[in-house]
Design an enzyme around this catalytic site. Structure first.
Site, mmCIF file in Angstrom:
data_model
loop_
_atom_site.group_PDB
_atom_site.id
_atom_site.type_symbol
_atom_site.label_atom_id
_atom_site.label_comp_id
_atom_site.label_asym_id
_atom_site.label_seq_id
_atom_site.Cartn_x
_atom_site.Cartn_y
_atom_site.Cartn_z
ATOM 1 N N PRO A 174 -13.879 12.070 5.339
ATOM 2 C CG PRO A 174 -12.580 13.629 5.963
ATOM 3 C CD PRO A 174 -13.032 12.980 4.624
ATOM 4 C CE1 TYR A 208 -3.145 -2.997 0.260
ATOM 5 C CE2 TYR A 208 -3.367 -2.197 2.488
ATOM 6 C CZ TYR A 208 -3.741 -3.132 1.269
ATOM 7 O OH TYR A 208 -4.818 -4.282 1.561
#
Length: 294
Positions: free
Chosen positions: A245, A26
């Protein structure tokens, strides 16, 4: 919770996430480690509150490369141990630091796979205190049985991380893992992006499903929250990912409602037995896991 950058991970920890699903490939272990350390430093969490999963990549399957790969992850994270270390795929590639080795024709270069020998090297990592527990990912039943039936097995896999969502419910693998006390960790619990380079587009977008949307309206929840709640009620650990978020917070807000038995059965009925993540580019590998029924 799959972390993408420093801000998002710190925000996710503030929201309440504690399970962080990471991997060498990643390319964000430095930022993940920094976020964890900063949230420990500001008193939000203690190290033992955080559950970090790291992964062994395909180019590090030879036993002599396993512990160095984990130590590399720990050095980048600046942590003393991971809570779970798993074999990311049962596919060995040509060993080395080139994560996707290719020949002159642009084809991936594979390597002989000995899953039992790789597993023994993982066991040594646990014995050395570098990881608290061990698991696998994308293993089929035959590959799991190779490990479970290995002579001299010291530590069994505690998890199998697999694709799992209302369109791909994995009932046979769920039953097998339950019998063997293996926890299912479900990736892509909300489906995936619609990138045709790696996603199977035969299955429609999960979060647009009319049943999930309808049940969501009943509980004043999103279709994503319903999909996550479905798996949680089945005993599946979910690892949703988001760049937003707002959605990170929403994905955590699934513990204030429950689906009825009838709703669970209705959602189970959505199963199409089609993967979003087929990894067809590696389907000619001798250990490609998805040729088998499960």
């Amino acid at each position: 919770m799959l972390a993408f950058n420093l801000f998002l991970l710190k925000y996710a920890i503030d929201v309440g996430y504690r399970h962080i699903d990471g991997a060498l490939v990643y390319f964000n272990e430095h930022e993940v480690g920094q976020a964890i350390r900063e949230k420990i430093a500001d008193g939000t969490v203690k190290r033992e509150d955080v559950f970090y999963c790291g992964k062994l990549w395909n180019t590090f399957h030879p036993p002599e490369l396993v512990m160095p790969a984990l130590k590399r992850t720990l050095k980048t994270l600046e942590l003393d141990y991971v809570d779970l270390y798993i074999i990311e795929l049962p596919l060995a590639f040509k060993p080395g630091d080139v994560f996707y080795p290719k020949d002159e024709n642009g084809k991936e270069v594979y390597h002989d796979t000995d899953l039992c020998a790789t597993w023994e090297a993982l066991e040594a990592c646990k014995d050395a205190g570098l990881t608290k527990s061990l698991g696998v990912s994308n293993f089929n039943k035959r590959q799991l049985e190779l490990i479970l039936n290995k002579p001299g097995l010291k530590h069994k896999p505690v998890t199998n991380q697999i694709e799992c969502h209302p369109y791909f419910t994995q009932p046979k693998m769920m039953e097998f893992c339950k019998k063997n006390d293996i926890i299912i960790v479900g990736y892509s619990p909300l489906g995936t992006s619609r990138d045709p380079s790696w996603v199977n587009l035969k299955s429609p977008p999960l979060l647009e499903d009319e049943l999930l949307v309808s049940i969501g309206k009943k509980y004043k929840k999103t279709s994503a929250q319903v999909a996550l709640r479905f798996n949680v009620q089945r005993g599946v650990v979910v690892i949703p990912k988001s760049f937003s978020p707002k959605r990170i917070k929403e994905n955590f807000e699934i513990f204030d409602f429950s689906l009825t038995d009838d709703e669970m059965k209705e959602i189970e009925g959505l199963n199409k037995n089609i993967r979003f993540v087929e990894l067809l580019m590696w389907s000619d590998h001798p250990e490609y896991p998805f040729h088998d029924d499960y």
